[in-house]
Design an enzyme around this catalytic site. Structure first.
Site, short mmCIF file in Angstrom:
data_model
loop_
_atom_site.label_atom_id
_atom_site.label_comp_id
_atom_site.label_asym_id
_atom_site.label_seq_id
_atom_site.Cartn_x
_atom_site.Cartn_y
_atom_site.Cartn_z
CE LYS A 171 -2.31 -0.41 3.84
NZ LYS A 171 -1.73 -1.65 4.36
NE ARG A 176 -4.01 -0.70 10.28
CZ ARG A 176 -2.97 -0.14 9.68
NH1 ARG A 176 -3.05 1.06 9.19
NH2 ARG A 176 -1.84 -0.81 9.55
NE ARG A 181 7.55 -2.67 6.25
CZ ARG A 181 6.25 -2.42 6.24
NH1 ARG A 181 5.66 -2.03 5.12
NH2 ARG A 181 5.51 -2.61 7.31
NE ARG A 223 6.84 -0.07 10.06
CZ ARG A 223 5.64 -0.02 9.52
NH1 ARG A 223 5.47 0.52 8.33
NH2 ARG A 223 4.60 -0.51 10.14
NE ARG A 257 2.35 -4.16 11.71
CZ ARG A 257 3.51 -4.20 11.05
NH1 ARG A 257 4.57 -4.75 11.58
NH2 ARG A 257 3.60 -3.70 9.84
P1 AMP Z 1 1.09 1.05 9.12
O1 AMP Z 1 2.27 1.93 8.89
O2 AMP Z 1 -0.12 1.47 8.33
O3 AMP Z 1 1.41 -0.41 8.98
O4 AMP Z 1 0.66 1.27 10.66
C1 AMP Z 1 1.54 0.96 11.72
C2 AMP Z 1 0.77 0.94 13.03
O5 AMP Z 1 0.16 2.23 13.28
C3 AMP Z 1 -0.39 -0.06 13.10
O6 AMP Z 1 0.05 -1.36 13.43
C4 AMP Z 1 -1.25 0.58 14.19
O7 AMP Z 1 -0.69 0.35 15.47
C5 AMP Z 1 -1.11 2.06 13.89
N1 AMP Z 1 -2.15 2.52 12.93
C6 AMP Z 1 -1.95 2.97 11.66
N2 AMP Z 1 -3.12 3.31 11.09
C7 AMP Z 1 -4.08 3.05 12.00
C8 AMP Z 1 -5.50 3.17 11.99
N3 AMP Z 1 -6.16 3.60 10.90
N4 AMP Z 1 -6.16 2.82 13.12
C9 AMP Z 1 -5.53 2.40 14.21
N5 AMP Z 1 -4.20 2.24 14.28
C10 AMP Z 1 -3.47 2.56 13.18
#
Ligand code: AMP
Length: 193
Positions: free
Chosen positions: A15, A90, A130, A136, A147
């Protein structure tokens, strides 16, 4: 033309990579909630510290916190012509909040929800790679599995939610970046015309 795109896909589906390319091609900003949380954490804001207490466990940040942050971001002038949402919504509650926000603030609706689909074992492998490259903090095996489980439980139901509204478009994400990008651009053009 106002174009609101919600990019869906499990963690590691590509994404972020695709959203960045779309941002360049379409001239619309990528709004990635994970990036916004990480930027807050870097600057040690209260929001960043709070978000990190969930992120480090692979859990979702509470809906109220996430929705308030997205609302602020969408109020910025660069979002006036639309955005590419990456990692938001989400949960069904976030999706409902987004609909209200778009109706009230922009008098508009989501145009298209592309879903980048990749098999789960391929995803775990990609995320581990990654982790080695980007370092990260939440890319270790235990958090990755968590996740994935959160995605299946809280986020995957959104696919049916958007499919029922005729917005979902399936994209095979197990292909080279350029092929995925080309199909995304084609489907977005179709949805916008
Ligand atoms: P991502 O970079 O999109 O994989 O997000 C990393 C982390 O940020 C996720 O595992 C959540 O802990 C938090 N996060 C990101 N977007 C959301 C969302 N829309 N709702 C809740 N937590 C989020």
């Amino acid at each position: 033309m106002v174009t609101f795109i919600v990019l869906m896909g499990a963690p590691g589906a590509g994404k972020g990579t695709q959203a960045k390319l779309l941002q360049e091609k379409l001239g619309l900003p990528q709004v990635a909630t994970g990036d916004l949380f990480r930027a807050n954490l870097k600057h040690q804001t209260e929001l960043g510290k709070l978000a990190n207490s969930y992120m480090e466990k692979g859990a979702l940040v509470p809906d109220e916190v996430t929705v308030a942050m997205v609302k602020d971001r969408l109020a910025q002038p660069d979002c006036a012509n639309g955005v590419i949402l990456d990692g938001f919504p989400r949960t069904v509650a976030q999706a409902d909040a987004l609909d209200h926000l778009l109706a009230e603030e922009f008098n508009t609706k989501i145009n298209i929800v592309p879903h980048i689909h990749v098999d789960v074992e391929v995803l775990v492998e990609r995320l581990q790679k990654r982790a080695e490259i980007e370092g990260r903090a939440d890319d270790n095996e235990e958090t990755i599995r968590r996740r994935m489980a959160v995605y299946e439980e809280a986020t995957a139901p959104l696919l049916a939610y958007y499919a029922a509204r005729g917005l979902l478009v399936e994209i095979n994400g197990d292909r080279p970046i350029e092929a995925v990008q080309a199909e995304l651009l084609q489907k977005i053009a179709q949805a916008s015309s």
